[in-house]
Design a protein around this motif. Structure first.
Motif, PDB file in Angstrom:
ATOM      1  N   GLY A 120       0.799  -1.219   0.000  1.00  0.00           N
ATOM      2  CA  GLY A 120       0.000   0.000   0.000  1.00  0.00           C
ATOM      3  C   GLY A 120       0.828   1.263   0.000  1.00  0.00           C
ATOM      4  O   GLY A 120       0.290   2.363   0.044  1.00  0.00           O
ATOM      5  N   SER A 122       3.823   4.105  -1.322  1.00  0.00           N
ATOM      6  CA  SER A 122       4.001   4.910  -2.528  1.00  0.00           C
ATOM      7  C   SER A 122       5.144   5.889  -2.287  1.00  0.00           C
ATOM      8  O   SER A 122       5.628   6.037  -1.157  1.00  0.00           O
ATOM      9  CB  SER A 122       2.726   5.694  -2.851  1.00  0.00           C
ATOM     10  OG  SER A 122       2.422   6.609  -1.795  1.00  0.00           O
ATOM     11  N   ALA A 339      -1.804   6.162   5.385  1.00  0.00           N
ATOM     12  CA  ALA A 339      -3.145   6.766   5.473  1.00  0.00           C
ATOM     13  C   ALA A 339      -3.124   8.229   5.042  1.00  0.00           C
ATOM     14  O   ALA A 339      -4.007   8.692   4.309  1.00  0.00           O
ATOM     15  CB  ALA A 339      -3.670   6.637   6.908  1.00  0.00           C
ATOM     16  N   LYS A 342      -3.098   9.220   1.260  1.00  0.00           N
ATOM     17  CA  LYS A 342      -4.362   9.170   0.515  1.00  0.00           C
ATOM     18  C   LYS A 342      -5.188  10.434   0.693  1.00  0.00           C
ATOM     19  O   LYS A 342      -6.265  10.564   0.114  1.00  0.00           O
ATOM     20  CB  LYS A 342      -5.163   7.947   0.962  1.00  0.00           C
ATOM     21  CG  LYS A 342      -4.446   6.624   0.728  1.00  0.00           C
ATOM     22  CD  LYS A 342      -5.208   5.456   1.307  1.00  0.00           C
ATOM     23  CE  LYS A 342      -4.442   4.144   1.124  1.00  0.00           C
ATOM     24  NZ  LYS A 342      -5.156   2.986   1.760  1.00  0.00           N
ATOM     25  N   ARG A 343      -4.697  11.345   1.514  1.00  0.00           N
ATOM     26  CA  ARG A 343      -5.413  12.594   1.768  1.00  0.00           C
ATOM     27  C   ARG A 343      -4.957  13.691   0.822  1.00  0.00           C
ATOM     28  O   ARG A 343      -3.938  13.568   0.134  1.00  0.00           O
ATOM     29  CB  ARG A 343      -5.195  13.042   3.225  1.00  0.00           C
ATOM     30  CG  ARG A 343      -5.576  11.997   4.262  1.00  0.00           C
ATOM     31  CD  ARG A 343      -7.068  11.751   4.259  1.00  0.00           C
ATOM     32  NE  ARG A 343      -7.440  10.749   5.260  1.00  0.00           N
ATOM     33  CZ  ARG A 343      -8.681  10.335   5.473  1.00  0.00           C
ATOM     34  NH1 ARG A 343      -9.670  10.840   4.738  1.00  0.00           N
ATOM     35  NH2 ARG A 343      -8.946   9.438   6.402  1.00  0.00           N
ATOM     36  N   ARG A 344      -5.703  14.787   0.840  1.00  0.00           N
ATOM     37  CA  ARG A 344      -5.340  15.927  -0.004  1.00  0.00           C
ATOM     38  C   ARG A 344      -4.043  16.551   0.486  1.00  0.00           C
ATOM     39  O   ARG A 344      -3.690  16.463   1.659  1.00  0.00           O
ATOM     40  CB  ARG A 344      -6.455  16.962   0.004  1.00  0.00           C
ATOM     41  CG  ARG A 344      -7.720  16.500  -0.704  1.00  0.00           C
ATOM     42  CD  ARG A 344      -8.781  17.576  -0.704  1.00  0.00           C
ATOM     43  NE  ARG A 344      -9.187  17.925   0.663  1.00  0.00           N
ATOM     44  CZ  ARG A 344     -10.116  18.850   0.937  1.00  0.00           C
ATOM     45  NH1 ARG A 344     -10.709  19.507  -0.047  1.00  0.00           N
ATOM     46  NH2 ARG A 344     -10.441  19.100   2.196  1.00  0.00           N
TER      47      ARG A 344
END
Length: 374
Positions: A120, A122, A339, A342-344
């Motif tokens: 998961g 990146s 986590a 994946k947010r802005r």
């Protein structure tokens, strides 16, 4: 784009740590001390003296004021050795800071790679992981004459090597980590577990055996060497236990299964008389929550983090040093980094900035307002 990817881990790490140093400078001025005194405080004095004079320091007293010429051997040799090499060009204190700085940058690039390798993960998660690590509680020690930066550099590249199945690199990095601090035991166990699993699955031929052989060499080699110097006429087991005896004699530190930590947490929650006690409990709670979040991730990361937690929380060491002792458990930050990735972007920036400011304050408070060792 390639140049940006190459420079960003260093830029993120240096930016966060520069903020920490700036806040520490302000706090030092407010409390009539200096930045130099802060970055060379407590254990830093031991490492600087060992770098200058070696382990034979002459008449020496331990932290409890007891005369013991062998007390310096409680400090592992790799960091002061590197400081001594660099000090040929600059002063000893400057050399200590440069070694920590270089090791911190090496850690940053290892974390950036680790963030890409995990499930998961990146490139973005890797950069966030670097920022979170640079802003962990007590990350101020990453720019002090302390061993945390060097140990974390070797630890993260050991874990990267395990994930990439580069067994020889994992063994070598782990062996060198064993010459930096006793926390390497957690790393040795992680290498052993992953290597045994690979052998059981017949992965990598006999190469995992290389990692198994090399990983414990540094740690147990130094423990044995210390025993040979202090107790030359003792048996092998007694010599291996010598380092632990020095820790107990000098700092009343030993593994007690967490009894001392449990008493400290209870007292802090029921009758705390200092902000530092409450903050320390908060860090411990955060580490335990992080361990729960990490539990289903890669074996190497889980075993390593669990080992660091057991050693830090299971020890009777200075309670207010727990945030520093937990700093090498950086794999606890992996789920958070993934986590956040994946947010802005605005959310990521605000969270990282807030954490960096909180960390900068915490480190400055611990070194200037708090009057005891960290």
């Amino acid at each position: 784009m390639r140049r940006r990817a190459l420079l960003l881990p260093a830029a993120v790490y240096l930016g966060v740590r520069a903020l920490g140093v700036a806040v520490l400078t302000v706090f030092a001025a407010l409390h009539d001390t200096s930045l130099l005194a802060g970055i060379s405080a407590w254990d830093g004095q031991w490492y600087l003296r060992i770098a200058e004079h070696g382990y034979e320091l002459g008449p020496t007293t331990d932290a409890l004021g007891h005369p013991n010429p062998f007390t310096p051997r409680a400090f592992f040799p790799a960091y002061p050795f590197l400081v001594r090499l660099v000090s040929a060009a600059v002063g000893t204190t400057a050399a200590a800071v440069l070694v920590s700085l270089a090791a911190g940058l090496c850690t940053a690039y290892g974390l950036a790679r680790l963030g890409r390798l995990v499930r998961g993960g990146s490139r973005r998660a890797g950069y966030i992981l670097v920022a979170l690590f640079a802003a962990t509680p007590m990350s101020v020690v990453l720019t002090m004459a302390y061993t945390e930066a060097l140990f974390c550099a070797l630890a993260v590249w050991t874990l990267v090597a395990l994930l990439e199945r580069r067994w020889e690199l994992a063994g070598v990095c782990c062996a060198f980590a064993g010459l930096v601090r006793s926390s390497a035991l957690a790393l040795v166990v992680a290498v052993a577990v992953v290597a045994v699993i690979a052998l059981a699955r017949r992965e990598g031929g006999g190469r995992p055996l290389v990692a198994l052989a090399l990983a414990p060499a540094g740690l147990f080699g130094y423990l044995w060497w210390t025993g040979m110097r202090v107790r030359p006429d003792s048996g092998f087991e007694a010599q291996l236990a010598t380092w632990s005896d020095l820790e107990w004699q000098g700092w009343r530190t030993r593994f007690d299964g967490g009894a001392s930590t449990a008493r400290f947490v209870f007292d802090a929650l029921t009758s705390a008389d200092s902000a530092m006690s409450v903050l320390t409990v908060a860090v411990i709670a955060g580490a335990l929550i992080g361990m729960a979040l990490l539990a289903r991730r890669e074996t190497a990361l889980v075993v390593y983090a669990a080992g660091i937690l057991v050693m830090a929380l299971g020890s009777s060491a200075l309670m207010h040093a727990k945030p520093r002792l937990l700093l090498p458990a950086f794999t606890l930050l992996v789920p958070v980094a993934i986590a956040l990735a994946k947010r802005r972007t605005n959310t990521v920036l605000w969270v990282c900035a807030g954490v960096a400011l909180a960390s900068a304050w915490f480190g400055a408070f611990a070194l200037t307002v708090w009057k005891y060792a960290i």
